[in-house]
Design a protein around this motif. Structure first.
Motif, PDB file in Angstrom:
ATOM      1  N   MET A 637       0.835  -1.187   0.000  1.00  0.00           N
ATOM      2  CA  MET A 637       0.000   0.000   0.000  1.00  0.00           C
ATOM      3  C   MET A 637       0.875   1.244   0.000  1.00  0.00           C
ATOM      4  SD  MET A 637      -2.959  -0.950  -0.321  1.00  0.00           S
ATOM      5  CE  MET A 637      -3.926   0.508  -0.097  1.00  0.00           C
ATOM      6  N   LYS A 638       1.930   1.171   0.773  1.00  0.00           N
ATOM      7  CA  LYS A 638       2.830   2.321   0.852  1.00  0.00           C
ATOM      8  C   LYS A 638       3.405   2.639  -0.521  1.00  0.00           C
ATOM      9  CE  LYS A 638       6.845   3.741   3.437  1.00  0.00           C
ATOM     10  NZ  LYS A 638       7.998   3.151   4.109  1.00  0.00           N
ATOM     11  N   THR A 639       3.802   1.592  -1.224  1.00  0.00           N
ATOM     12  CA  THR A 639       4.324   1.804  -2.572  1.00  0.00           C
ATOM     13  C   THR A 639       3.278   2.454  -3.458  1.00  0.00           C
ATOM     14  OG1 THR A 639       5.401  -0.293  -2.199  1.00  0.00           O
ATOM     15  CG2 THR A 639       5.628   0.654  -4.351  1.00  0.00           C
ATOM     16  N   ILE A 640       2.061   1.957  -3.349  1.00  0.00           N
ATOM     17  CA  ILE A 640       0.981   2.513  -4.165  1.00  0.00           C
ATOM     18  C   ILE A 640       0.786   3.991  -3.832  1.00  0.00           C
ATOM     19  CG2 ILE A 640      -1.526   2.473  -4.470  1.00  0.00           C
ATOM     20  CD1 ILE A 640      -0.322   0.284  -5.927  1.00  0.00           C
ATOM     21  N   PHE A 641       0.862   4.314  -2.573  1.00  0.00           N
ATOM     22  CA  PHE A 641       0.653   5.707  -2.189  1.00  0.00           C
ATOM     23  C   PHE A 641       1.728   6.606  -2.780  1.00  0.00           C
ATOM     24  CE2 PHE A 641      -1.512   4.019   1.825  1.00  0.00           C
ATOM     25  CZ  PHE A 641      -2.710   3.939   1.145  1.00  0.00           C
ATOM     26  N   ILE A 642       2.961   6.157  -2.682  1.00  0.00           N
ATOM     27  CA  ILE A 642       4.031   6.986  -3.236  1.00  0.00           C
ATOM     28  C   ILE A 642       3.855   7.110  -4.745  1.00  0.00           C
ATOM     29  CG2 ILE A 642       6.509   7.238  -3.516  1.00  0.00           C
ATOM     30  CD1 ILE A 642       6.895   5.862  -0.922  1.00  0.00           C
ATOM     31  N   PHE A 643       3.438   6.011  -5.346  1.00  0.00           N
ATOM     32  CA  PHE A 643       3.228   6.029  -6.780  1.00  0.00           C
ATOM     33  C   PHE A 643       2.130   7.033  -7.148  1.00  0.00           C
ATOM     34  CE2 PHE A 643       1.037   4.434 -10.560  1.00  0.00           C
ATOM     35  CZ  PHE A 643       2.076   4.504 -11.460  1.00  0.00           C
ATOM     36  N   LEU A 644       1.040   6.988  -6.390  1.00  0.00           N
ATOM     37  CA  LEU A 644      -0.056   7.918  -6.648  1.00  0.00           C
ATOM     38  C   LEU A 644       0.404   9.353  -6.479  1.00  0.00           C
ATOM     39  CD1 LEU A 644      -3.257   6.515  -4.962  1.00  0.00           C
ATOM     40  CD2 LEU A 644      -2.826   6.938  -7.358  1.00  0.00           C
ATOM     41  N   LEU A 645       1.135   9.551  -5.419  1.00  0.00           N
ATOM     42  CA  LEU A 645       1.644  10.896  -5.157  1.00  0.00           C
ATOM     43  C   LEU A 645       2.440  11.371  -6.352  1.00  0.00           C
ATOM     44  CD1 LEU A 645       1.940  13.044  -2.938  1.00  0.00           C
ATOM     45  CD2 LEU A 645       4.055  11.963  -2.294  1.00  0.00           C
TER      46      LEU A 645
END
Lengths: 890, 187
Positions: A637-645
């Protein structure tokens, strides 16, 4: 206990993978970490190695120890000449070793094995000795162990000494042994170094050692200082302890973004604002404007004349000790900040992907839940109980889920697809509708607005309408999305979260897109000084968004907590929705990024916002919320968040800023770029200015031929595309390799169990002979152990192998030579053939290997070797058992 | 700064910093935590490396470990005698491996030891059942426990010996990126 497959010859999969790079490495390591490898005939065929494997180049005594092979099969040795040229080395470190299967047991005073891997191998061997140690062998085993340990220690130290100091320390730190042992190794290494064995110039060594020591101390003190400066360590620990790492991720991200903003503020303030203040402190506020307090919300009026916005910055060159061109400063500060942000995001995203996504495998769910899901950082009793409950429920669900899925009929499936379709349609429609309504709202406002100078308080308050509606939409619409989500039944938790995330992102993107369109197209035409108007609009959005965030967490979470505990206990305490909250802060940060050009001091507001939000969320979390029921896979999830950011949000903000500075004409009346065609043309003017000075002619050349030239971008794009393609191919190759390696492991497992069975049968068939020869066997073993003590991988496990093996093997041999000579001959004949065929295959593979990675091996050689193998197997089973005895300790 | 010298010499601190993932400050903090556990047993002065061990019962009482379902196993895995008596050095070792900086590989080795209840170097079904019972407050029926454990073994066992060797375990760990962040105790 431990055994290795000797399936090299017998296993086709092994041949396949032999051409692959990684397998080579592991097979090389095989020789170091696996003491049995020496007597594995298959290994001898492997020893033709590419000559470039000396990268560690330490104390290589690889092939010499082959001389000490105590139990070499004479017949198979025929095939081993190449190993004399083997430029082996001893410090192969490969964290992915598949061969060392057991973790170390901590035995005191046992310092051995280089690096983690080898250590593991060694301890495994040592440990495998103890449990089944026959009293008759005890004395000898102890001897062997002792010499072995000393041996290993010496080698380890030799290898460590050869490394650079930082590497040394890293390796020592990562040894899986107790602190005492690490310390011992460390002192030994230092002593070895300073004893002059390693360096000849002792004074120089002393000096460099002192230097490195003080450097290290300096490094540690910096690390310490950095730790002291870390913000909110205690709070983070508390949150992690109570709510687990998935909730903690939210706070980590919040803190990270806060740091981003602090950096941005420092840069902007330092390079844009301070020079301006130094130059001209007076604010040219028109006399009929006064501070009314409403400005704090709207950002208009009085604020319009302060350094808050683009409009107040001067376009002059400040003449002082140094000429300071405000235009250039403004342009470069903003662009450097954006580029730095982009780089930081890309790097953190890449490292996060590497760590969390590269090998992530959703398949092993139960095993993961059982062995990896427990969050060791949780220290709160309630949280622990809750987590246990959740895990239990999840496990039960996953058990029933399987049955459920099988029972699903076509009509049910169709219904489900219908629901998916409907909810996707609805949510996309909602997002589009929101965008459209914002568009009309902007136009409506647009018509009513007159000159800003004469705004009454009411008029000023009216400007809050748009941000209010936007924030309301951002708060309410996601609730609908969550509602849809309840009706859809996704097969996995993750899909559900991703669907929800995607819809929320869509909503925010469409709203922001419409707003940006309005700012870029309508505002510049309408106002003479348009940038500050955009800045104000962003300011209002940031502020109103903040207010809604506060209200959301105070009332939303607080009220649902009250409802959940007092009025409707069925609903329960609200969960902390990590995804929604993360999206909120990402959105807030996007506003700040877009606003950086129009309002350079917007980060100040953002810093305050995030700072307050951190405490607010913390309080709200601890008082109103419970940890999320399904913790999911937090790291992903953390990776996804950074990706979204990064992806829609930062890239969007960057493109808007870039569009503004490349395409739009800056307002003529105000701001640093008044009178220019576009913001970017400031660089052109600067270059022209620089070009007048002949000594810096190259700057102009670079500008013309690199920055302004299409051919440069065309070529570099081409090159990058090619590189991407190559890497993509590499990835494909690696994927295949992983599949092959997995297959190989499975095959080896099969081999192992097959051979174990064989051995057991054999042991059953001749127990009395074994007893008779025990004494002699021991003697032989000891001799070979002594012989082996001089070299690196002649490890004590060898001895253990011998115990089991020699009894059987010598017995077999004696019997064989006495009784069935023809059979023996034919066997070794078949063996030799197999070896030859294998070597041939090997050589061909070698050639192929030089050309391409991952090329399939030459088939006919493999076929030959297989045929030989078949023959060997068919002729006499005896061979395989003997062979096994020699290579597979039990 | 003054009282630092009374606890450890500079050389000792260097050794700690070189051999663990902690900084000087953290070592001192660890010492004070260790000292707090048994103020009358643990000396303040560690310059002459006193031989002092704390029993398991005291150590698992730390707030960091108190609620951890594996607390006893963690401490046992790091104690030299296997009974859970920890010297200060072993105490530091434990938190070093569980710290944020420790590499996955090192963590995996010790995690394997923690889950390996019967110390046979394999995670067999009994080990997994024990783990599962600890994780679920023993509220699953025996059949469910068995089912889950069988499924777990089936998923993670590569070489088909019906138990998880270290290689199987490590392979699983590399595919579970969360492990790095979850096998982590903040001190």
């Amino acid at each position: 206990m431990t055994s290795y497959s000797n399936g090299g010859v017998f296993n086709p999969a092994y041949h396949d993978s032999e051409t692959l790079e990684i397998d080579r490495r592991s097979s090389r390591k095989h020789q170091h970490t696996n003491p049995y490898a020496r007597v594995d005939p298959a290994q001898w065929g492997h020893n033709v190695e590419p000559g470039d494997n000396g990268e560690w180049g330490a104390a290589g005594d690889g092939w010499t120890r082959r001389e000490n092979v105590p139990m070499g099969l004479i017949s198979t040795r025929l095939g081993s000449p190449p190993l004399q040229q083997n430029p082996n080395n001893t410090s192969q470190i490969d964290p992915d070793s598949q061969y060392d299967r057991l973790p170390p047991v901590q035995l005191h005073s046992s310092i051995s094995g280089n690096m983690t891997m080898r250590w593991r191998g060694v301890t495994m061997r040592r440990m495998s000795m103890f449990p089944n140690a026959d009293p008759a062998h005890a004395a000898f085993t102890e001897d062997a162990i002792k010499s072995e340990m000393e041996n290993e220690e010496q080698n380890l130290i030799k290898e460590l000494v050869a490394l650079s100091t930082t590497e040394q320390i890293r390796k020592i730190r990562e040894l899986p042994v107790s602190f005492e042992e690490k310390k011992h190794v460390r002192t030994q290494v230092t002593a070895f170094k300073s004893s002059g064995q390693y360096h000849h110039f002792t004074s120089l060594t002393d000096f460099s050692q002192n230097m490195s020591l003080s450097m290290r101390r300096f490094g540690y003190s910096i690390k310490s200082a950095r730790q002291t400066l870390q913000l909110w360590q205690g709070i983070m620990k508390e949150i992690g302890g109570k709510f687990g790492s998935s909730v903690l991720n939210y706070f980590v991200l919040l803190k990270w973004l806060l740091l981003f903003n602090i950096f941005s503020f420092l840069v902007n303030f330092g390079f844009i604002t301070i020079p301006l203040l130094v130059y001209d402190l007076s604010l040219n506020v028109s006399p009929n404007v006064s501070f009314r307090g409403l400005e704090l919300l709207t950002g208009a009026g009085y604020f319009n004349y302060t350094i808050m916005y683009y409009g107040s910055y001067s376009n002059e060159t400040i003449r002082g000790l140094l000429d300071y061109d405000m235009q250039l400063a403004y342009f470069f500060t903003i662009s450097v900040y954006m580029v730095l942000c982009g780089l930081v995001l890309i790097f953190s995203m890449a490292s996060s992907f590497k760590k969390n996504y590269a090998l992530a495998d959703p398949a092993s769910n139960s095993a993961w839940q059982l062995l990896c899901s427990w969050d060791f950082s949780i220290t709160n009793e309630k949280a622990v109980n809750q987590r246990k409950n959740n895990l239990r429920i999840q496990l039960k669900e996953s058990l029933s889920e399987k049955a459920h899925r099988e029972r699903q009929t076509t009509s049910e499936q169709l219904k489900q697809y219908g629901i998916y379709f409907g909810s996707w349609l609805l949510s996309t429609g909602l997002a589009a509708g929101c965008g459209a309504s914002i568009f009309y709202l902007c136009h409506y406002e647009d018509e009513r607005v007159e000159d800003t100078e004469t705004w009454s308080a009411l008029k000023e308050a009216e400007t809050l309408l748009v941000p209010f509606v936007v924030s309301l939409m951002n708060m309410v619409i996601p609730l609908f999305f969550s509602l849809f989500n309840k009706f859809e039944q996704y097969s996995s938790q993750r899909k559900q979260i991703y669907a929800l995330l995607f819809r929320n992102v869509l909503l925010r993107i469409s709203i922001l897109g419409v707003l940006c369109y309005y700012w870029m197209n309508t505002v510049p035409q309408k106002f003479t000084c348009w940038e500050p108007m955009v800045g104000q609009a962003l300011y209002r959005l940031v502020i109103v968004d903040f207010i809604f965030l506060m209200l959301g967490s105070l009332f939303g979470e607080f009220l649902s907590n009250v409802i959940g505990t007092k009025i409707q206990p069925r609903l329960g305490v609200p969960e902390f929705d990590v995804a929604r909250n993360v999206l909120e802060i990402i959105y807030a940060q996007t506003l700040a990024w877009i606003g950086i050009y129009f309002s350079p001091l917007l980060p100040v507001i953002q810093i305050l916002k995030f700072f307050i939000l951190f405490y607010l969320k913390k309080v709200s979390l601890t008082h109103n919320c419970q940890p999320p029921r399904r913790s999911g896979r937090a790291a992903q999830m953390k990776t996804i968040f950074i990706f979204l950011l990064f992806f829609p949000f930062f890239v969007g903000a960057l493109s808007i800023v870039a569009y503004t500075s490349w395409r739009l004409t800056p307002s003529e009346q105000c701001g640093p770029f008044r009178g220019l065609n576009s913001t970017f043309s400031v660089t052109g003017e600067w270059i022209d200015h620089v070009n007048n000075n002949s000594s810096t002619h190259w700057v102009g050349w670079i500008y013309q031929n690199v920055i302004r030239s299409e051919i440069f971008y065309f070529l570099s794009t081409l090159i990058i595309l090619v590189i991407i393609y190559i890497f993509w191919q590499l990835i494909q190759g690696r994927k295949q390799l992983i599949v092959l390696l997995r297959r190989q492991i499975i095959n080896e497992g099969k081999d192992k169990s097959f051979l174990l069975e064989k051995l057991q049968n054999l042991q059953k068939s001749c127990p009395e002979v074994n007893k008779k020869h025990k004494k002699r066997t021991t003697h032989t073993s000891r001799r070979s152990a002594e012989r082996s003590s001089g070299s690196q991988s002649n490890s004590n496990a060898m001895v253990q192998v011998l115990l089991a093996r020699q009894q059987l093997e010598e017995e077999e041999r004696r019997r064989a030579s006495g009784v069935s000579v023809p059979s023996d001959i034919s066997t070794s004949d078949a063996v030799t053939q197999a070896m030859l065929a294998r070597q041939k295959a090997e050589r061909q593979d070698e050639n192929v290997y030089e050309i391409t990675d991952g090329h399939p091996p030459s088939l006919d050689a493999v076929a030959q070797s297989l045929a030989a193998r078949q023959r060997a197997e068919d002729r006499d089973e005896y061979w395989s058992t003997t062979h096994f005895n020699q290579s597979n300790p039990v | 700064m003054g009282n630092k010298q009374t606890i450890f010499t500079d050389e000792q601190l260097d050794a700690y910093q070189d051999c663990t993932f902690f900084t000087r400050k953290e070592i001192l903090r660890l010492h004070s935590r260790y000292h707090e556990l048994a103020p009358h047993l643990v000396p303040m002065d560690y310059t002459n490396e006193p031989d002092c061990k704390l029993p398991l019962a005291l150590i698992v009482d730390m707030p960091e470990l108190k609620e951890n379902p594996f607390r006893n196993r963690i401490v046992e895995s790091f104690s030299e005698d296997g009974m859970g008596n920890l010297s200060f050095n072993e105490f530091v070792d434990m938190f070093s491996v569980l710290s944020e900086m420790a590499p996955r590989e090192l963590k995996a080795i010790y995690a394997f030891k923690i889950y390996d209840y019967n110390v046979d170097n394999y995670l067999c079904k009994e080990d997994l059942e024990k783990t599962l019972n600890k994780l679920t407050k023993e509220e699953l029926t025996p059949e469910e426990v068995e089912l889950v454990c069988e499924k777990a073994i089936e998923e993670a066992d590569l070489d088909g010996d019906n138990k998880l060797s270290y290689a199987d375990f490590e392979n699983m760990i590399t595919r579970a990126p969360d492990f790095l962040s979850t096998f982590h105790i903040r001190i």
